[in-house]
Write an enzyme that holds these catalytic residues in place. Structure first.
Site, short mmCIF file in Angstrom:
data_model
loop_
_atom_site.label_atom_id
_atom_site.label_comp_id
_atom_site.label_asym_id
_atom_site.label_seq_id
_atom_site.Cartn_x
_atom_site.Cartn_y
_atom_site.Cartn_z
N ASP B 16 0.86 -1.16 0.00
CA ASP B 16 0.00 0.00 0.00
C ASP B 16 0.91 1.23 0.00
O ASP B 16 1.46 1.61 1.02
CB ASP B 16 -0.87 -0.08 1.27
CG ASP B 16 -1.85 1.06 1.39
OD1 ASP B 16 -1.56 2.15 0.85
OD2 ASP B 16 -2.88 0.85 2.04
N GLU B 108 2.65 0.40 12.91
CA GLU B 108 1.52 0.44 11.97
C GLU B 108 0.53 -0.58 12.51
O GLU B 108 0.60 -1.75 12.21
CB GLU B 108 2.01 0.09 10.57
CG GLU B 108 1.03 0.49 9.50
CD GLU B 108 -0.12 -0.49 9.39
OE1 GLU B 108 -1.11 -0.35 10.16
OE2 GLU B 108 -0.04 -1.38 8.54
N GLU B 117 -9.28 -5.90 14.74
CA GLU B 117 -7.99 -6.59 14.74
C GLU B 117 -6.82 -5.61 14.77
O GLU B 117 -5.79 -5.83 14.13
CB GLU B 117 -7.87 -7.53 13.55
CG GLU B 117 -8.92 -8.63 13.60
CD GLU B 117 -8.58 -9.85 12.76
OE1 GLU B 117 -7.92 -9.69 11.74
OE2 GLU B 117 -8.99 -10.96 13.16
N HIS B 295 -5.41 0.06 1.35
CA HIS B 295 -5.92 -1.30 1.47
C HIS B 295 -7.02 -1.37 2.54
O HIS B 295 -7.78 -2.33 2.58
CB HIS B 295 -4.80 -2.29 1.79
CG HIS B 295 -4.47 -2.37 3.24
ND1 HIS B 295 -3.50 -1.60 3.84
CD2 HIS B 295 -5.02 -3.11 4.24
CE1 HIS B 295 -3.46 -1.88 5.13
NE2 HIS B 295 -4.36 -2.78 5.40
#
Lengths: 351, 351
Positions: B16, B108, B117, B295
């Site tokens: 990405d 990240e 998640e 994404h």
């Protein structure tokens, strides 16, 4: 995971115009065999094939589905004023009863790469339980094909990417990237330009004769020659089904000895015969790379390390598709291939 | 199911560009805070953020990941001659030890709709275990937004399709089609044209202060007005994260009382403030519909029956995101909404 648009939808939600057109045309092409006759629709889903059969003049249609979709199918049948003709049955073909013999079986049973999660065993069961001798099965034949392919774009995107990421040497990622990207079969769309040779027939199925046992392990040897200089990146599988016609003979004489490995030229002429068949009256629903795309796309086994092949270079090997013992939903795929001095084996599981 | 291209890949495989560009720019923008300092990279994956930090002059980087990807990260670090600076640790942040305090945390950690998640709990843990008082966390703030949307094309494709299929009335399929298509949140890309109002802030997170407890249940009321006459088809969620800057103050004064329901105008001005912030020096990685796609795309809760709204019509309601007790991977979403004389509740689970 969350619902992504375009994946993981129930089969009845796959709005595949090519597929539905083929079935509609096939049913209306066989009006003579359906009019005033008894039909069973195996895995009827929304009931659309049953309704086509009613429109084609069937006296009675038994629409069977093991999932709750049968409840909606019943409503659809009612809303279209067809309750007198179509009887919807919620249950497994193996367990439900219909108290007469049938003239026609219609079913859309094909899974990815034809055999993955296919409903063909239910069609075989319906045939053995209820079909009159000489009755019609739509589709009547199915053929699974394979061909070597090149797909530099896909390979570059998944693998070569890691050689240099923002100026950082990430080639240490290559083994894991190959494993993650290519360990399982990929369901993707390729085009005729990706295909390196005429296709090999992995399995030809005559729906009037096939047994459940012969689907447990399907194996074939292959020997093809590349039509161009390219990087061999993997092998694609696709299938076609034909509706009616008595043309399974040519397969039985030409290709049903998969254990020997005939020269490439034999396989090529067989593939050419297949292509010519499409010019005849027989209706073919094909999921080949050169045809209109379908939701089945193609199923591709990528190999970890591309092989550079020249024009006319021979690629040989064998492929075996086997239902797994532990989970009948899974399909084990054993692929052996060699070309030039390279010889490899790839094991994968479609789960 | 087989590997479909583009879905279900491990996070480190999601190439990405927008995301990686943002992190690279953020790290190099903070060179003064990173040079000669100690950094921990939480969930390092391939190690790319650790390498950016080493390039930015870090004295030491601890790159931690609980998955085997750490083995490859170690190789990547070595291949780039950075083994002296970057120490890769395979293990959970909650369990591994690093024997010094750190100046900077980079991570990240963001999941779909920010919190699904997400690895934020691991960042909080690393902060509480190792970060020096006043240390830098990149990203420093995160905000989850929601707005009502219209998406006639998607709705027509999934639902209206069934009203007439090949001339057959299949509207009996509508309830099941709605349930299958829209029961779970959809991860999809929409554009600014789909969005009906300024966004509502569902949750603002200051990474230097947030606790694990306050992430267990996130709830907010909303009151927005439609900018146009349209069919309300659902609500989209997206997020942005900012790197550095001390601009969380405005949220704490303006928006942290989600239990009262201020008039629409208050929320709108807050949204406008947020937009203006992007003109400042603070670096923002946004996954909003009007930005470059990532994404993460957007996460959309479609409602079963569209509501026709006029320009300036008010839409009110509340949304609650809660970790489920039985499976912490799942996220329960409770959405209440009303507009005109329509009032509805939608429960869904992101799994």
């Amino acid at each position: 995971m969350a619902a992504y648009s375009g994946t993981s939808r129930p089969p009845w939600q796959k709005k595949d115009r090519t597929r539905t057109d083929a079935y509609r045309d096939a049913i209306f092409m066989h009006t003579d065999a359906i009019r005033d006759k008894v039909v069973v629709d195996v895995g009827c889903g929304t009931g659309i094939l049953s309704i086509f059969c009613a429109f084609a003049g069937a006296r009675k249609v038994y629409a069977i589905d093991a999932s709750d979709i049968a409840v909606q199918a019943q409503e659809v049948v009612k809303a279209n004023g067809l309750s007198e003709i179509i009887t919807v049955i919620l249950g497994r073909v193996e367990e439900v009863d219909i108290h007469e013999q049938v003239d026609v079986i219609v079913s859309e049973w094909m899974g990815y790469m034809l055999l993955y999660e296919s409903m063909l065993p239910s069609v075989i069961c319906a045939r053995d339980r209820w079909l009159k001798p000489g009755g019609l099965i739509l589709p009547s034949h199915a053929t699974l094909y394979m061909a070597p392919i090149t797909n530099a774009e896909r390979y570059a995107d998944s693998i070569d990417f890691w050689r240099n990421v923002y100026g950082i040497d990430m080639s240490a990622m290559l083994p894991l990237a190959k494993q993650c990207a290519f360990e399982e079969p990929c369901v993707e769309s390729i085009t005729a330009e990706n295909v390196l040779s005429w296709p090999v027939v992995i399995k030809h199925i005559d729906c009037s004769k096939v047994t459940i046992q012969e689907l447990e392990v399907v194996t074939t040897n292959f020997c093809v020659s590349s039509m161009m200089m390219a990087s061999l990146h993997g092998f694609a599988m696709w299938f076609d089904v034909t509706f009616g016609g008595q043309n399974s003979q040519e397969f039985e004489s030409a290709g049903e000895s998969p254990q020997d490995s005939p020269p490439a030229s034999d396989y090529e002429s067989m593939a050419l015969n297949l292509r010519r068949r499409r010019g005849n009256e027989t209706l073919v629903l094909s999921t080949a790379p050169e045809e209109n795309p379908t939701h089945w796309q193609q199923t591709i086994l990528y190999i970890y390390d591309p092989i550079e092949v020249t024009q006319d270079q021979v690629i040989t090997g064998s492929i075996t598709l086997a239902q797994t013992r532990e989970n009948p939903r899974f399909l084990n795929i054993h692929l052996e291939y060699s070309s030039g001095d390279r010889r490899c084996v790839k094991e994968s599981v479609m789960r």
